[in-house]
Design an enzyme around this catalytic site. Structure first.
Site, mmCIF file in Angstrom:
data_model
loop_
_atom_site.group_PDB
_atom_site.id
_atom_site.type_symbol
_atom_site.label_atom_id
_atom_site.label_comp_id
_atom_site.label_asym_id
_atom_site.label_seq_id
_atom_site.Cartn_x
_atom_site.Cartn_y
_atom_site.Cartn_z
ATOM 1 N N ARG A 35 9.623 -19.613 -7.675
ATOM 2 C CA ARG A 35 11.007 -19.607 -7.194
ATOM 3 C C ARG A 35 11.810 -20.808 -7.684
ATOM 4 O O ARG A 35 12.567 -21.395 -6.940
ATOM 5 C CB ARG A 35 11.064 -19.583 -5.665
ATOM 6 C CG ARG A 35 10.305 -18.449 -5.027
ATOM 7 C CD ARG A 35 10.662 -18.352 -3.559
ATOM 8 N NE ARG A 35 9.790 -17.443 -2.873
ATOM 9 C CZ ARG A 35 8.736 -17.830 -2.147
ATOM 10 N NH1 ARG A 35 8.464 -19.101 -2.002
ATOM 11 N NH2 ARG A 35 7.986 -16.942 -1.557
ATOM 12 N N TYR B 61 0.835 -1.206 0.000
ATOM 13 C CA TYR B 61 0.000 0.000 0.000
ATOM 14 C C TYR B 61 0.868 1.254 0.000
ATOM 15 O O TYR B 61 0.460 2.292 -0.519
ATOM 16 C CB TYR B 61 -0.982 -0.021 1.184
ATOM 17 C CG TYR B 61 -1.787 -1.288 1.204
ATOM 18 C CD1 TYR B 61 -2.406 -1.734 0.028
ATOM 19 C CD2 TYR B 61 -1.899 -2.083 2.335
ATOM 20 C CE1 TYR B 61 -3.108 -2.919 0.005
ATOM 21 C CE2 TYR B 61 -2.616 -3.264 2.311
ATOM 22 C CZ TYR B 61 -3.216 -3.674 1.146
ATOM 23 O OH TYR B 61 -3.915 -4.852 1.113
ATOM 24 N N HIS C 75 2.837 -9.129 -9.751
ATOM 25 C CA HIS C 75 3.364 -8.381 -10.897
ATOM 26 C C HIS C 75 2.259 -7.588 -11.583
ATOM 27 O O HIS C 75 2.478 -6.470 -12.029
ATOM 28 C CB HIS C 75 4.055 -9.328 -11.883
ATOM 29 C CG HIS C 75 5.476 -9.640 -11.496
ATOM 30 N ND1 HIS C 75 5.805 -10.614 -10.597
ATOM 31 C CD2 HIS C 75 6.658 -9.065 -11.857
ATOM 32 C CE1 HIS C 75 7.121 -10.647 -10.430
ATOM 33 N NE2 HIS C 75 7.673 -9.712 -11.181
#
Lengths: 541, 256
Positions: free
Chosen positions: A430, A219, A368
């Site tokens: 990952r 935020y 993303h």
């Protein structure tokens, strides 16, 4: 020209330089793990790259944009010189030194721990110290934002703080409190471990403290975009803001519901009780309130603008908007991405639904889409809006800027949509490589390749951004006038006192943090056997 | 600017939502779980907050047969494992030499090399034999005669002995990639050469027949001193041919 324009420009250039390098790494990563690469990438290089990409884009780039934009807002919205400019430069220097330290430590291969640190993984202390310096540098900024607003209020008793400044200071307060979690983790857990002072670390506590920072850090990245939505966009669209008070409510709600949400990152962690996980789900859902308020308020403002420009009928006003202006175009594209990204976020924040996509590529695709999509495209728009005021030269050109924004939007969509789908198919995140010859992965290969192509579209757009900003530094000088913010339709309406101050909301944020994180953190001091030995990632270890 | 206050309604709604969230998260949902789990409502509420307490006596968790090992890696045990003195164990190690070799390189395929094994590995192995957590009549008998000091000294002694290994080319993909589809991590990430984890033995240059026997024992469950079944789960998921190929590759790294 804007006051303190060199200060602001330095922040923006360092931000975009870091950004450009990191986008190259990101595009490489997408390609390296796709079938297009034709073989597994070197995992050592891959994780080095992921660590650099995450560190630069999570800690350095958005922080510098928030800082630079904050200084610009302070001098223009309050219409007075920045108090404490020397301290501002000190903060900038700390961020610069910290960035260099971290980047060098990662480049040496001694800190491939990813930007989330993941103790008991242990990298070079220089990496962590660099991150600490970046955060401390940003605290200088946060302090100056609060200070400048307080001084202005003292000099203008009874007047309402301009909305742009109100939102900026709300963000500074959010950041200061939010960064405390990771700072505690770094200073009391990770650095002592990396320096060899402690032989074990409480990984559960470290994850809890980190979740205090991550998620609200998101935020902090987002609020500069919101400030632009409320105060720069309506002017660019040619209309007043629909409601100033709605904006204030949205900003303070981010302070309240935005803080106790991080445990939704720990749904699969056994050391947190289910009750707290549920509570954080509720607060995360609460973030929908300021988000929908903003989407509604902004759309209303755009409708007012469209109708003032002659738009008729139910949707006729949409076509009447000045789409050639970067701020207007970027906002529309940002809201589209926010819609999709918000929808995928609803899955992530639901305690039970999250289990279906936990630790898959869905999660990376989601953040993303929201961050690189919604947030970063607004950073571009902010830069385009500020650039003439910072350089004294016109933007060259608005048309090219719109091309760049469209490219970015298309690139991010092509990157993230297939990425979500492979996540649903179960692809773990990952990973440096996948066995593309395995029949079970056959359906995923083409999607991952498509995503990688999107990465290069994004890279092209980033290059175009740098070209536009560089070109606009030169050329003929123009008188650009002062940077002004939108007036609101309800400027004359009464304003509740609580919406002209932030202290009460900051207090509420701290109190909610204590309620929502107090026990999970206190518990780790009682539980035994939570300590694990560090796992060094130093080269040659 | 007016000094208007935020409405009472707004605060009541916000407070009501918060109270409802707490009641649902900490009382209602746990009470539903309580009946499904067969535990009391109060226990379920405690679990929801994260309050833990020792399991009731007689439950599965506390029965000694269900505890795979008494060695848990934490600050104390890591420190203890590394506290030995190699010199002191020199004479004692003569008794090990007939099976494990004078320099810790075993003359037989059936017995593991001990040279170069980390202190934690030897510490846990001997303790597990002594506590009857790992079954082998000969080793249990030997370990029962060792006190804690002798165990850590032996661990230090064998850790100090060199083991030179030559890695053969082309490791099987199980060793370097694992099998993500089956949730099998690459062997090399914990057991070398890609990475090492505390308490996981380095397997480079270990005896092939010994490795195969251990993998088979994990698969059948006759060896069960791995916490959370981490090796048993992997071994069970491997076919006999895959167990062979892994043992073969690590076993082929003959010492020079």
């Amino acid at each position: 020209m804007l006051r303190s324009s060199r200060l602001v420009l330095s922040h923006f250039w360092l931000a975009f330089a870091t950004f450009a390098g990191s986008v190259v790494l990101g595009a490489w990563q997408m390609w390296a793990r796709s079938p297009l690469h034709g073989g597994p990438a070197d995992p050592e290089l891959y994780y080095r790259s992921v660590t650099a990409h995450g560190t630069a884009l999570a800690y350095v780039f958005p922080t510098l944009i928030a800082m630079g934009f904050g200084y610009a807002v302070s001098v223009s919205a309050l219409d007075r010189p920045l108090r404490g400019e020397k301290l501002a430069w000190t903060g900038f220097a700390l961020v610069l030194v910290g960035t260099l330290m971290s980047v060098l430590a990662v480049a040496s291969g001694n800190s491939s721990v990813l930007y989330t640190f993941y103790p008991p993984l242990t990298g070079s202390p220089f990496y962590y110290l660099g991150v600490v310096l970046v955060v401390v540098g940003s605290w200088f900024w946060a302090g100056l934002m609060v200070y400048n607003m307080v001084v202005w209020k003292r000099e203008h008793p009874g007047e309402r703080v301009p909305l742009a400044m109100y939102g900026t200071v709300a963000n500074a307060l959010l950041w200061v409190w939010t960064s405390v979690g990771a700072a505690l983790e770094l200073l009391f857990q990770i650095l002592p471990m990396a320096l060899g002072w402690t032989s074990t670390v409480d990984a559960g506590l470290a994850r809890t403290l980190f979740s205090w920072t991550l998620h609200p850090i998101v935020y902090f990245w987002l609020l500069p975009a919101y400030v632009a939505f409320y105060t720069l966009l309506p002017r660019a669209a040619g209309a007043p803001l629909y409601s100033d008070r709605m904006g204030r409510v949205a900003f303070v709600l981010f302070l309240v519901v935005g803080m106790p949400v991080g445990i939704h990152h720990l749904f699969a962690d056994p050391h947190i009780g289910t009750g707290f996980k549920f509570l954080h789900t509720v607060f995360t859902a609460g973030v929908a309130i300021p988000t929908l308020l903003t989407v509604g308020g902004i759309t209303l403002s755009l409708e007012v603008a469209g109708r003032l420009r002659g738009g008729r009928g139910l949707f006729g006003w949409v076509g009447a908007l000045p789409w050639g202006r970067p701020m207007v175009l970027a906002t529309a594209l940002a809201l589209v991405m926010l819609g999709f990204g918000g929808a995928s976020g609803l899955i992530n924040m639901s305690y039970t639904l999250d289990m279906t996509i936990h630790n898959t590529q869905w999660v990376t695709a989601h953040f993303h889409l929201i961050f690189a999509g919604t947030v970063v495209i607004m950073y571009f728009a902010i830069a385009y809006e500020l650039w003439p005021h910072l350089t004294g030269h016109p933007l060259r050109s608005a048309k090219l800027a719109c091309v760049q924004l469209w490219l970015w939007f298309i690139g991010i969509i092509v990157v993230t949509f297939p990425w979500h789908v492979v996540g649903l198919m179960g692809q773990p995140r990952r990973m440096s490589s996948y066995d593309w010859s395995h029949p079970a992965l056959a359906g995923q290969g083409p999607l991952v390749s498509m995503s990688a192509i999107g990465g290069f579209i994004v890279l092209l757009s980033a290059a175009l951004l740098i070209v536009i900003l560089l070109r606009s530094q030169g050329g003929e000088r123009v008188e650009v006038g002062a940077l002004r913010y939108a007036r609101a339709l309800d400027d004359a309406a009464p304003l509740p006192r609580a919406l002209n101050t932030l202290g009460v909301w900051f207090g509420l944020m701290v109190a909610l943090t204590v309620v929502n994180f107090g026990y999970p953190i206190a518990q780790s001091f009682v539980l035994k056997h939570n300590q694990v030995p560090p796992q060094s990632v130093l080269v040659g270890k | 600017m007016s000094s208007e206050r935020l409405g009472l309604t707004a605060w009541l709604v916000a407070g009501g939502v918060a109270v409802a969230a707490v009641l649902i998260g900490f009382v209602w949902l746990p009470s539903l779980q309580a009946s499904a789990l067969g535990i009391g409502v109060w226990d379920a509420i405690c679990r929801a907050t994260g309050i833990t307490r020792p399991a009731a006596p007689g439950s599965i968790a506390s029965s000694s047969a269900a505890v795979p090992t008494t060695v848990v890696w934490n600050r104390e045990t890591l420190h203890a494992a590394a506290s030995g003195e190699a010199q002191r164990a020199k004479a004692l190690a003569l008794g090990c030499a007939s099976c494990h070799g004078a320099e810790g390189i075993s003359p037989s395929e059936a017995f593991p090399n001990l040279a170069g094994l980390s202190e934690e590995v030897m510490y846990k192995a001997l303790k597990d034999y002594r506590d009857r957590k790992r079954q082998n009549p000969t080793m249990q008998g030997i370990a029962e005669a060792l006190d804690d000091q002798k165990i850590v000294d032996l661990a230090a002694y064998y850790a100090s002995l060199p083991l030179k290994v030559r890695s053969p080319a082309d490791p099987p993909s199980l060793v370097v990639v694992g099998s993500p589809i089956r949730s099998i991590a690459p062997c090399a990430a914990c057991h070398g050469p890609l990475g090492r984890k505390d308490g996981a033995p380095s397997l480079e240059g270990q005896k092939r027949a010994y490795l195969k026997a251990q993998l088979d024992a994990f698969a059948s469950g006759t060896r069960h001193n791995d916490i959370n079944q981490q090796m048993r789960q992997i071994a069970r998921a491997l076919s006999p041919a895959e167990r062979d190929s892994v043992a073969e590759w690590y076993g082929n790294q003959h010492s020079e």
